[in-house]
Scaffold this active site. Structure first.
Site, mmCIF file in Angstrom:
data_model
loop_
_atom_site.group_PDB
_atom_site.id
_atom_site.type_symbol
_atom_site.label_atom_id
_atom_site.label_comp_id
_atom_site.label_asym_id
_atom_site.label_seq_id
_atom_site.Cartn_x
_atom_site.Cartn_y
_atom_site.Cartn_z
ATOM 1 N N ASP A 47 0.840 -1.204 0.000
ATOM 2 C CA ASP A 47 0.000 0.000 0.000
ATOM 3 C C ASP A 47 0.875 1.255 0.000
ATOM 4 O O ASP A 47 0.366 2.371 -0.089
ATOM 5 C CB ASP A 47 -1.018 -0.009 1.152
ATOM 6 C CG ASP A 47 -0.376 0.000 2.527
ATOM 7 O OD1 ASP A 47 0.866 -0.065 2.616
ATOM 8 O OD2 ASP A 47 -1.137 0.077 3.520
ATOM 9 N N SER A 48 2.209 1.066 0.038
ATOM 10 C CA SER A 48 3.125 2.193 -0.176
ATOM 11 C C SER A 48 2.896 2.818 -1.548
ATOM 12 O O SER A 48 3.341 3.924 -1.818
ATOM 13 C CB SER A 48 4.585 1.726 -0.058
ATOM 14 O OG SER A 48 4.813 0.571 -0.839
ATOM 15 N N ASP A 86 -1.334 -6.206 -0.424
ATOM 16 C CA ASP A 86 -1.414 -5.519 0.870
ATOM 17 C C ASP A 86 -2.850 -5.071 1.117
ATOM 18 O O ASP A 86 -3.422 -4.321 0.304
ATOM 19 C CB ASP A 86 -0.493 -4.280 0.799
ATOM 20 C CG ASP A 86 0.188 -3.995 2.109
ATOM 21 O OD1 ASP A 86 -0.071 -4.707 3.097
ATOM 22 O OD2 ASP A 86 1.015 -3.058 2.128
ATOM 23 N N LYS A 116 -1.285 -9.385 2.938
ATOM 24 C CA LYS A 116 -0.555 -8.900 4.117
ATOM 25 C C LYS A 116 -1.452 -7.936 4.864
ATOM 26 O O LYS A 116 -2.208 -7.183 4.231
ATOM 27 C CB LYS A 116 0.742 -8.189 3.701
ATOM 28 C CG LYS A 116 1.485 -7.567 4.885
ATOM 29 C CD LYS A 116 2.876 -7.085 4.503
ATOM 30 C CE LYS A 116 2.925 -5.693 3.929
ATOM 31 N NZ LYS A 116 2.401 -4.628 4.814
ATOM 32 N N GLU A 118 -1.533 -5.375 8.689
ATOM 33 C CA GLU A 118 -0.725 -4.809 9.768
ATOM 34 C C GLU A 118 -1.379 -5.052 11.130
ATOM 35 O O GLU A 118 -2.599 -5.063 11.238
ATOM 36 C CB GLU A 118 -0.568 -3.290 9.554
ATOM 37 C CG GLU A 118 0.195 -2.945 8.300
ATOM 38 C CD GLU A 118 0.391 -1.435 8.110
ATOM 39 O OE1 GLU A 118 0.053 -0.640 9.016
ATOM 40 O OE2 GLU A 118 0.895 -1.052 7.033
ATOM 41 N N GLU A 185 9.164 -4.099 10.691
ATOM 42 C CA GLU A 185 9.594 -2.805 10.124
ATOM 43 C C GLU A 185 10.108 -1.876 11.224
ATOM 44 O O GLU A 185 9.443 -1.656 12.241
ATOM 45 C CB GLU A 185 8.424 -2.145 9.365
ATOM 46 C CG GLU A 185 8.816 -0.774 8.798
ATOM 47 C CD GLU A 185 7.872 -0.230 7.736
ATOM 48 O OE1 GLU A 185 6.920 -0.933 7.345
ATOM 49 O OE2 GLU A 185 8.107 0.917 7.310
HETATM 50 O O1 KIV Z 1 3.503 -1.155 1.666
HETATM 51 C C1 KIV Z 1 4.677 -1.537 1.688
HETATM 52 O O2 KIV Z 1 5.481 -1.270 0.781
HETATM 53 C C2 KIV Z 1 5.104 -2.310 2.840
HETATM 54 C C3 KIV Z 1 6.556 -2.680 2.921
HETATM 55 C C4 KIV Z 1 7.330 -1.517 3.371
HETATM 56 C C5 KIV Z 1 6.767 -3.861 3.798
HETATM 57 O O3 KIV Z 1 4.321 -2.631 3.667
#
Ligand code: KIV
Length: 285
Positions: A47-48, A86, A116, A118, A185
């Site tokens: 989600d970055s 994500d 993934k 959090e 992280e």
């Molecule tokens: O969204 C992302 O890129 C991440 C990584 C930094 C692990 O969660």
């Protein structure tokens, strides 16, 4: 040796063998293809992308539809890597059945192999429900970008004995709930190493030192494509921003100065055909 698609079994085997795992983010067809060609084990459609692709200030506002859109493109470009989508903020927090439904969309509609999310002990019941539905889950603890306002900003986590203990408890709870791997992280290296040694599943570190079972970086950070800010843990393997900017400037200068397109960039035509064409223009005047 013929290359085979990476599976969860391969990832677990690598922890047992002590061979570090590699993970990178990718956000579209071409980045997915390049990361896959580099033989990276895991591609995360992180989600970055909210920040590096969409120019948003944080990851909080990216939507399920946007994440699915980018995941589909990556899946088209990547053949061998294990693909992780994500889950965006608020797609898994409201209730467990909604979380399971949203996780399923990453597999059914976007070609991902896993999701993934959090959080630590508080998301363990959600992780268990998603895993029970047959969807592999990667955890993410330490600095969790979706909840930085709760954490007080982008800060290192687990710096005291008490918070390091909590981090270990979170990791154990996620493993117990069925996660196949956990991202750590921005965690001090000794804490990440201790957690990695006590977990039965692989840890993937980002700003967590070399004691993790694998490493992840953001595609744009590694390539020097994003310079709004650079966390301490980033290593630039290229400075593509500069390369791209100077290529674009050279193109503009070539066009303005009549150097592009040159003869070799144009399609030829038989002289007789040109003459006939010009003649036809004269006849129309
Ligand atoms: O969204 C992302 O890129 C991440 C990584 C930094 C692990 O969660």
């Amino acid at each position: 040796m013929t290359r085979k698609k990476i599976t969860i079994v391969d990832l677990q085997k690598r922890k047992t063998q002590g061979v570090p795992l590699t993970m990178l983010t990718a956000y579209d067809y071409s980045s997915g293809m390049l990361v896959d060609q580099a033989e990276i084990d895991i591609i995360l459609v992180g989600d970055s992308l909210a920040m590096v692709m969409l120019g948003l200030d944080s990851t909080v506002s990216v939507t399920m539809e946007e994440m699915l859109h980018h995941s589909r493109a990556v899946a088209r470009g990547a053949t061998y890597a294990f693909l992780v989508g994500d889950m965006p903020f608020m797609s898994y927090q409201v209730d467990v059945s909604e979380a399971v439904r949203n996780a399923g969309r990453f597999l059914k509609e976007a070609g991902m192999d896993a999701v993934k999310l959090e959080g630590g002990q508080e998301v363990a019941p959600t992780v268990r429900a998603i895993v029970n539905a047959g969807i592999p889950v990667m955890g993410h603890i330490g600095l969790t970008p979706q909840t930085t306002s709760q954490l007080g900003g982008f800060r290192v986590q687990g710096k005291t004995a008490v918070t390091a203990q909590r981090l270990l408890k979170d990791a154990l709870a996620l493993a117990e709930a069925g996660c196949f791997a956990i991202v750590l992280e921005a965690v001090p290296a000794p804490v990440a190493t201790a957690v990695s040694q006590r977990l039965p599943i692989p840890t993937i570190g980002i700003g967590a030192g070399a004691g993790c079972d694998g490493q992840v970086l953001v595609y744009h950070d590694l390539l020097g494509l994003f310079d709004r800010f650079t966390p301490k843990f980033v290593k630039h393997y290229a400075t593509l921003n500069e390369t791209i900017r100077s290529a674009l400037t050279a193109y503009r200068e070539d066009v303005v100065n009549g150097r592009f397109p040159a003869e070799e960039h144009t399609y030829p035509m038989e002289t007789a055909e040109i003459e006939a064409f010009l003649q036809s223009l004269d006849n129309h005047q």
